[in-house]
Design a protein around this motif. Structure first.
Motif, PDB file in Angstrom:
ATOM      1  N   ARG A   1      -3.097   9.118   4.788  1.00  0.00           N
ATOM      2  CA  ARG A   1      -3.251  10.173   5.793  1.00  0.00           C
ATOM      3  C   ARG A   1      -1.899  10.572   6.368  1.00  0.00           C
ATOM      4  O   ARG A   1      -1.660  11.750   6.661  1.00  0.00           O
ATOM      5  CB  ARG A   1      -4.193   9.690   6.897  1.00  0.00           C
ATOM      6  N   LEU A   2      -1.002   9.603   6.508  1.00  0.00           N
ATOM      7  CA  LEU A   2       0.331   9.913   7.034  1.00  0.00           C
ATOM      8  C   LEU A   2       1.087  10.824   6.063  1.00  0.00           C
ATOM      9  O   LEU A   2       1.742  11.782   6.481  1.00  0.00           O
ATOM     10  CB  LEU A   2       1.104   8.613   7.267  1.00  0.00           C
ATOM     11  N   ALA A   3       0.986  10.536   4.764  1.00  0.00           N
ATOM     12  CA  ALA A   3       1.669  11.377   3.772  1.00  0.00           C
ATOM     13  C   ALA A   3       1.134  12.802   3.809  1.00  0.00           C
ATOM     14  O   ALA A   3       1.906  13.779   3.777  1.00  0.00           O
ATOM     15  CB  ALA A   3       1.492  10.777   2.376  1.00  0.00           C
ATOM     16  N   ASP A   4      -0.187  12.947   3.881  1.00  0.00           N
ATOM     17  CA  ASP A   4      -0.772  14.289   3.945  1.00  0.00           C
ATOM     18  C   ASP A   4      -0.331  15.023   5.210  1.00  0.00           C
ATOM     19  O   ASP A   4      -0.052  16.235   5.180  1.00  0.00           O
ATOM     20  CB  ASP A   4      -2.301  14.196   3.903  1.00  0.00           C
ATOM     21  N   THR A   5      -0.285  14.312   6.314  1.00  0.00           N
ATOM     22  CA  THR A   5       0.098  14.935   7.585  1.00  0.00           C
ATOM     23  C   THR A   5       1.556  15.389   7.566  1.00  0.00           C
ATOM     24  O   THR A   5       1.892  16.481   8.039  1.00  0.00           O
ATOM     25  CB  THR A   5      -0.135  13.948   8.744  1.00  0.00           C
TER      26      THR A   5
ATOM     27  N   ALA B   1       9.622  15.323  -3.036  1.00  0.00           N
ATOM     28  CA  ALA B   1       8.991  14.043  -3.349  1.00  0.00           C
ATOM     29  C   ALA B   1       8.940  13.214  -2.056  1.00  0.00           C
ATOM     30  O   ALA B   1       9.887  13.217  -1.267  1.00  0.00           O
ATOM     31  CB  ALA B   1       9.775  13.296  -4.414  1.00  0.00           C
ATOM     32  N   LEU B   2       7.823  12.540  -1.859  1.00  0.00           N
ATOM     33  CA  LEU B   2       7.626  11.730  -0.643  1.00  0.00           C
ATOM     34  C   LEU B   2       6.933  10.430  -1.046  1.00  0.00           C
ATOM     35  O   LEU B   2       5.924  10.449  -1.763  1.00  0.00           O
ATOM     36  CB  LEU B   2       6.759  12.497   0.361  1.00  0.00           C
ATOM     37  N   VAL B   3       7.506   9.303  -0.593  1.00  0.00           N
ATOM     38  CA  VAL B   3       6.908   7.984  -0.840  1.00  0.00           C
ATOM     39  C   VAL B   3       6.806   7.258   0.498  1.00  0.00           C
ATOM     40  O   VAL B   3       7.802   7.133   1.216  1.00  0.00           O
ATOM     41  CB  VAL B   3       7.758   7.142  -1.822  1.00  0.00           C
ATOM     42  N   ILE B   4       5.609   6.786   0.825  1.00  0.00           N
ATOM     43  CA  ILE B   4       5.406   6.008   2.046  1.00  0.00           C
ATOM     44  C   ILE B   4       4.813   4.659   1.662  1.00  0.00           C
ATOM     45  O   ILE B   4       3.775   4.594   0.995  1.00  0.00           O
ATOM     46  CB  ILE B   4       4.480   6.740   3.038  1.00  0.00           C
TER      47      ILE B   4
ATOM     48  N   ARG C   1       0.881  -1.174   0.000  1.00  0.00           N
ATOM     49  CA  ARG C   1       0.000   0.000   0.000  1.00  0.00           C
ATOM     50  C   ARG C   1       0.912   1.216   0.000  1.00  0.00           C
ATOM     51  O   ARG C   1       1.668   1.430   0.945  1.00  0.00           O
ATOM     52  CB  ARG C   1      -0.905  -0.008   1.228  1.00  0.00           C
ATOM     53  N   VAL C   2       0.840   1.977  -1.070  1.00  0.00           N
ATOM     54  CA  VAL C   2       1.811   3.039  -1.302  1.00  0.00           C
ATOM     55  C   VAL C   2       1.111   4.388  -1.430  1.00  0.00           C
ATOM     56  O   VAL C   2       0.091   4.504  -2.117  1.00  0.00           O
ATOM     57  CB  VAL C   2       2.632   2.772  -2.581  1.00  0.00           C
ATOM     58  N   ALA C   3       1.656   5.391  -0.769  1.00  0.00           N
ATOM     59  CA  ALA C   3       1.210   6.784  -0.924  1.00  0.00           C
ATOM     60  C   ALA C   3       2.368   7.590  -1.491  1.00  0.00           C
ATOM     61  O   ALA C   3       3.483   7.530  -0.967  1.00  0.00           O
ATOM     62  CB  ALA C   3       0.752   7.370   0.407  1.00  0.00           C
TER      63      ALA C   3
ATOM     64  N   SER D   1       0.050   5.515  13.749  1.00  0.00           N
ATOM     65  CA  SER D   1      -1.118   4.653  13.520  1.00  0.00           C
ATOM     66  C   SER D   1      -1.916   5.033  12.280  1.00  0.00           C
ATOM     67  O   SER D   1      -2.815   4.295  11.872  1.00  0.00           O
ATOM     68  CB  SER D   1      -2.040   4.697  14.741  1.00  0.00           C
ATOM     69  N   ALA D   2      -1.601   6.163  11.656  1.00  0.00           N
ATOM     70  CA  ALA D   2      -2.355   6.606  10.477  1.00  0.00           C
ATOM     71  C   ALA D   2      -2.044   5.708   9.285  1.00  0.00           C
ATOM     72  O   ALA D   2      -0.947   5.160   9.173  1.00  0.00           O
ATOM     73  CB  ALA D   2      -2.009   8.057  10.152  1.00  0.00           C
ATOM     74  N   ASP D   3      -3.011   5.578   8.372  1.00  0.00           N
ATOM     75  CA  ASP D   3      -2.718   4.821   7.156  1.00  0.00           C
ATOM     76  C   ASP D   3      -1.781   5.645   6.273  1.00  0.00           C
ATOM     77  O   ASP D   3      -1.529   6.827   6.524  1.00  0.00           O
ATOM     78  CB  ASP D   3      -4.004   4.449   6.409  1.00  0.00           C
ATOM     79  N   GLU D   4      -1.270   5.017   5.237  1.00  0.00           N
ATOM     80  CA  GLU D   4      -0.215   5.651   4.442  1.00  0.00           C
ATOM     81  C   GLU D   4      -0.669   6.954   3.774  1.00  0.00           C
ATOM     82  O   GLU D   4       0.105   7.918   3.687  1.00  0.00           O
ATOM     83  CB  GLU D   4       0.333   4.676   3.390  1.00  0.00           C
TER      84      GLU D   4
END
Length: 408
Positions: free
Chosen positions: A382-386, A402-405, A196-198, A377-380
């Protein structure tokens, strides 16, 4: 200067030159006594008011365009973070006690940015030299010559402003084209094997520092994927073109190489044939879901972070080597392996996310790690947005990011 015994407000007011401070929305934040005397306005008439409400252009004379020119200069400084010395300007200043009557003045302004702790412009210093008396002194027997000189000065000032405006528009068009080219070359985020990638890309705010950053996701087998990020030195169309070539080359190399180190070795050799690819940084991580391991190698790039299920953060910094093309002769690159638990998260990013002017890089790394821990605990998605919201707040991104989670 940090001497607590110095009253800097008193120093500011005592400066012999006329100086005003403006917010980036061109509202007066302060003005010293010399500026008030020169402009014929009190501090109460200035502070908290929009610049052009206080000093509008003379509506009765199209040649009185000094305020319009000043606005372009101040906005350039606010956008670029670079000082701007203006040509001699004519300003018509309305008499306070005679509305509708204007005094012809000649000012030579210099506009300088004040940077905040995040490296963004927070204030504008507007310093003015009054040269009205010098211009008027050219009257009398040299009146005609003075008028010719003034006309030439106006013409040159207008030409300079027009050239600056055309350059600004050309840079804006190049930026738009480069961003479109970059978007076309970067992969569209989607399901990759079991991951699961953001993915997020954030262009620089008010700057041309765009289109050097890239990311890539490659499905190697049902149980293995490769993820990479990189940063090309430079910006604009050229950087976008180099970025596309290097991203494609690494995506191909990792599919046939023994691991990320070998893939980066091949990319380093290829980069020698690509003009503008020198000193590019990149990091490659291969995720193996069968063995629950991450195998990684870095070519001068910032270390990825592994967010463990307990909220702790570990830097992947045990296999770092110089950027592409930095060595005179090719050499094997290091590679490291680290285990992960199901539910952990792998975070890759470029320097625009954490680097700030005048700040140690470790401060930015700690800021990112702290954010990841607090939102573990956030999903990928929501974590990327945060992460972007917290680390790039207040227009802090003077470089693209650039950010990849990857949720493991």
């Amino acid at each position: 200067m940090t001497d607590p015994g110095i009253d800097f407000e008193q120093v500011f007011q005592a400066l012999p030159g006329a100086v005003a401070l403006l917010r980036t929305d061109l509202v007066y934040a302060d003005a010293n006594e010399a500026f008030c005397r020169m402009s014929g306005r009190t501090r109460e008439q200035l502070i908290g008011r929009y610049l052009f409400d206080v000093f509008p252009d003379n509506p009765n004379d199209e040649a009185a365009n000094g305020m319009r020119n000043l606005e372009m200069s101040l906005r350039r400084v606010a956008d670029s973070g670079e000082p701007d010395t203006m040509a001699l300007q004519r300003y018509d200043v309305e008499y306070q006690d005679r509305p509708g009557e204007w005094d012809e003045r000649y000012w030579s302004p210099v506009n300088v940015p004040v940077l905040g702790p995040e490296g963004n412009v927070v204030l504008l210093v507007h310093r003015v030299e009054e040269v009205t008396q010098l211009i008027r002194a050219q009257g009398g027997r040299e009146g005609d010559r003075a008028k010719v000189l003034q006309a030439e000065l106006y013409t040159r000032a207008r030409e300079l402003q027009e050239v600056n405006e055309r350059l600004r528009q050309a840079h804006a068009r190049e930026r738009e084209v480069a961003l479109a080219l970059q978007a076309a070359m970067l992969p569209v985020p989607g399901p990759v094997a079991r991951s699961r990638v953001a993915v997020r890309y954030q262009p620089a705010v008010g700057a041309l520092n765009v289109c050097g950053d890239w990311y890539d996701l490659a499905e190697l087998t049902d149980e293995r994927i490769a993820v990479a990020v990189g940063d090309v030195v430079g910006h604009g169309l050229r950087a976008a073109g180099v970025m596309g070539q290097l991203r494609s080359a690494l995506s191909a190399a990792v599919r046939v190489a023994d691991g990320p180190a070998s893939a980066l070795e091949a990319l380093g050799l290829y980069s020698r044939s690509v003009e503008g690819a020198e000193s590019t940084s990149a990091v490659q991580v291969v995720i193996d879901y069968d063995s629950h391991t991450l195998t990684y190698s870095s070519a001068g790039h910032l270390p990825p972070m592994l967010l463990h299920t307990d909220g702790s953060v570990e830097l992947l910094d045990k296999a770092t080597d110089p950027p592409l093309g930095a060595r005179p002769e090719p050499a094997p690159r290091p590679e490291a392996v680290i285990p992960f638990d199901e539910g952990a998260a792998l975070v890759l990013y470029t320097d625009g996310l954490i680097e700030r002017r005048g700040e140690d890089i470790d401060t930015g790394l700690r800021r990112l790690a702290d954010c990841l821990t607090r939102h573990a605990s956030a999903d990928e998605e929501r974590l990327a947005d945060t992460v972007l919201a917290e680390l790039l707040s207040g227009g802090a991104n003077s470089d693209d990011t650039a950010l990849v989670i990857v949720r493991l």
